[in-house]
Design a protein around this motif. Structure first.
Motif, mmCIF file in Angstrom:
data_model
loop_
_atom_site.group_PDB
_atom_site.id
_atom_site.type_symbol
_atom_site.label_atom_id
_atom_site.label_comp_id
_atom_site.label_asym_id
_atom_site.label_seq_id
_atom_site.Cartn_x
_atom_site.Cartn_y
_atom_site.Cartn_z
ATOM 1 N N ARG A 272 1.192 -6.163 -7.964
ATOM 2 C CA ARG A 272 0.218 -6.414 -6.783
ATOM 3 C C ARG A 272 -0.044 -7.802 -6.788
ATOM 4 O O ARG A 272 0.127 -8.457 -5.573
ATOM 5 C CB ARG A 272 -0.997 -5.545 -7.112
ATOM 6 C CG ARG A 272 -2.146 -5.576 -5.875
ATOM 7 C CD ARG A 272 -3.159 -4.614 -6.177
ATOM 8 N NE ARG A 272 -3.720 -5.018 -7.320
ATOM 9 C CZ ARG A 272 -4.835 -4.373 -7.758
ATOM 10 N NH1 ARG A 272 -5.269 -3.392 -7.296
ATOM 11 N NH2 ARG A 272 -5.411 -4.586 -9.008
ATOM 12 N N GLU A 273 -0.385 -8.637 -7.819
ATOM 13 C CA GLU A 273 -0.729 -9.769 -7.824
ATOM 14 C C GLU A 273 0.610 -10.562 -7.254
ATOM 15 O O GLU A 273 0.343 -11.600 -6.700
ATOM 16 C CB GLU A 273 -1.053 -10.390 -9.203
ATOM 17 C CG GLU A 273 -2.369 -9.902 -9.619
ATOM 18 C CD GLU A 273 -3.632 -10.313 -8.629
ATOM 19 O OE1 GLU A 273 -3.409 -11.451 -8.306
ATOM 20 O OE2 GLU A 273 -4.180 -9.601 -8.426
ATOM 21 N N ARG A 274 1.766 -10.389 -7.835
ATOM 22 C CA ARG A 274 2.875 -11.134 -7.374
ATOM 23 C C ARG A 274 3.144 -10.874 -5.941
ATOM 24 O O ARG A 274 3.483 -11.915 -5.353
ATOM 25 C CB ARG A 274 4.170 -10.475 -8.069
ATOM 26 C CG ARG A 274 5.459 -11.117 -7.858
ATOM 27 C CD ARG A 274 6.678 -10.631 -8.706
ATOM 28 N NE ARG A 274 6.850 -9.154 -8.346
ATOM 29 C CZ ARG A 274 7.510 -8.653 -7.258
ATOM 30 N NH1 ARG A 274 7.829 -9.393 -6.258
ATOM 31 N NH2 ARG A 274 7.421 -7.404 -7.025
ATOM 32 N N LEU A 275 2.980 -9.551 -5.551
ATOM 33 C CA LEU A 275 3.408 -9.285 -3.941
ATOM 34 C C LEU A 275 2.313 -10.398 -3.219
ATOM 35 O O LEU A 275 2.615 -10.772 -2.099
ATOM 36 C CB LEU A 275 3.285 -7.851 -3.467
ATOM 37 C CG LEU A 275 4.440 -7.288 -3.798
ATOM 38 C CD1 LEU A 275 4.028 -5.570 -3.900
ATOM 39 C CD2 LEU A 275 5.412 -7.491 -3.087
ATOM 40 N N GLU B 136 -3.495 0.683 -6.131
ATOM 41 C CA GLU B 136 -4.758 1.360 -6.904
ATOM 42 C C GLU B 136 -4.720 0.577 -8.220
ATOM 43 O O GLU B 136 -5.834 0.288 -9.045
ATOM 44 C CB GLU B 136 -4.427 2.724 -7.273
ATOM 45 C CG GLU B 136 -4.723 3.422 -6.035
ATOM 46 C CD GLU B 136 -4.834 5.017 -6.385
ATOM 47 O OE1 GLU B 136 -4.419 5.332 -7.504
ATOM 48 O OE2 GLU B 136 -4.620 5.839 -5.340
ATOM 49 N N GLY B 137 -3.643 -0.294 -8.913
ATOM 50 C CA GLY B 137 -3.585 -0.812 -10.048
ATOM 51 C C GLY B 137 -3.913 -0.108 -11.148
ATOM 52 O O GLY B 137 -4.783 -0.726 -11.930
ATOM 53 N N ARG B 138 -3.782 1.035 -11.461
ATOM 54 C CA ARG B 138 -3.883 1.791 -12.497
ATOM 55 C C ARG B 138 -3.493 1.160 -14.179
ATOM 56 O O ARG B 138 -4.041 1.345 -14.950
ATOM 57 C CB ARG B 138 -3.450 3.138 -12.499
ATOM 58 C CG ARG B 138 -4.379 4.074 -11.370
ATOM 59 C CD ARG B 138 -3.928 5.297 -11.174
ATOM 60 N NE ARG B 138 -4.560 6.065 -10.129
ATOM 61 C CZ ARG B 138 -4.392 7.415 -9.749
ATOM 62 N NH1 ARG B 138 -3.655 8.060 -10.422
ATOM 63 N NH2 ARG B 138 -5.007 7.837 -8.705
ATOM 64 N N ASP C 270 0.813 -1.181 -0.118
ATOM 65 C CA ASP C 270 -0.108 -0.196 0.220
ATOM 66 C C ASP C 270 0.737 1.244 -0.045
ATOM 67 O O ASP C 270 0.375 2.377 -0.400
ATOM 68 C CB ASP C 270 -0.813 0.030 1.225
ATOM 69 C CG ASP C 270 -0.382 -0.016 2.568
ATOM 70 O OD1 ASP C 270 0.733 -0.721 2.442
ATOM 71 O OD2 ASP C 270 -0.887 0.359 3.580
ATOM 72 N N ARG C 271 2.186 1.207 0.270
ATOM 73 C CA ARG C 271 3.080 2.461 0.251
ATOM 74 C C ARG C 271 3.925 2.318 -1.010
ATOM 75 O O ARG C 271 4.829 3.401 -1.038
ATOM 76 C CB ARG C 271 3.763 2.482 1.435
ATOM 77 C CG ARG C 271 2.949 2.512 2.845
ATOM 78 C CD ARG C 271 4.218 2.361 4.010
ATOM 79 N NE ARG C 271 3.118 2.189 5.277
ATOM 80 C CZ ARG C 271 2.702 3.067 6.073
ATOM 81 N NH1 ARG C 271 2.992 4.534 5.706
ATOM 82 N NH2 ARG C 271 1.905 3.165 7.366
ATOM 83 N N LEU C 272 3.977 1.376 -1.878
ATOM 84 C CA LEU C 272 4.840 1.443 -2.898
ATOM 85 C C LEU C 272 4.218 2.157 -4.026
ATOM 86 O O LEU C 272 2.865 2.148 -4.289
ATOM 87 C CB LEU C 272 4.749 -0.028 -3.407
ATOM 88 C CG LEU C 272 5.724 -0.972 -2.716
ATOM 89 C CD1 LEU C 272 5.664 -2.488 -3.247
ATOM 90 C CD2 LEU C 272 6.889 -0.695 -2.302
ATOM 91 N N VAL C 273 4.960 2.902 -5.017
ATOM 92 C CA VAL C 273 4.850 3.651 -6.042
ATOM 93 C C VAL C 273 5.328 3.115 -7.125
ATOM 94 O O VAL C 273 6.316 2.769 -7.460
ATOM 95 C CB VAL C 273 5.090 5.129 -5.755
ATOM 96 C CG1 VAL C 273 4.952 5.875 -7.083
ATOM 97 C CG2 VAL C 273 4.562 5.865 -4.529
ATOM 98 N N CYS C 274 4.412 3.039 -8.041
ATOM 99 C CA CYS C 274 4.581 2.269 -9.470
ATOM 100 C C CYS C 274 5.705 3.258 -10.316
ATOM 101 O O CYS C 274 5.459 4.443 -10.344
ATOM 102 C CB CYS C 274 3.549 2.347 -10.302
ATOM 103 S SG CYS C 274 3.938 1.382 -11.840
#
Length: 63
Positions: free
Chosen positions: A27-30, A17-19, A4-8
């Motif tokens: 997100r799926e991998r984590l 957010e998965g934009r 939740d704190r990672l930035v793409c």
């Protein structure tokens, strides 16, 4: 680590957010690598507290 704190790096948005496709893939991998990744820190602290209390109770009963 929670995502939740990672930035793409691809779209500069939070990963949760998965934009973009990169966000969604990471997100799926984590989520697949670590089942605790989706838990918030307070839930992890509560779980740890319960485990410590259970061990302390068990040690007290056997002594």
């Amino acid at each position: 680590m929670t995502y939740d704190r990672l930035v793409c790096a691809n779209c500069a948005s939070p990963v949760n957010e998965g934009r973009c496709a990169v966000c969604r893939a990471n997100r799926e991998r984590l989520q697949q690598e670590n089942f605790l990744a989706g838990m918030n820190p307070m839930a992890l602290i509560a779980l740890l507290t319960v485990l410590i209390a259970a061990v302390a109770l068990l040690a007290h009963q056997t002594a």
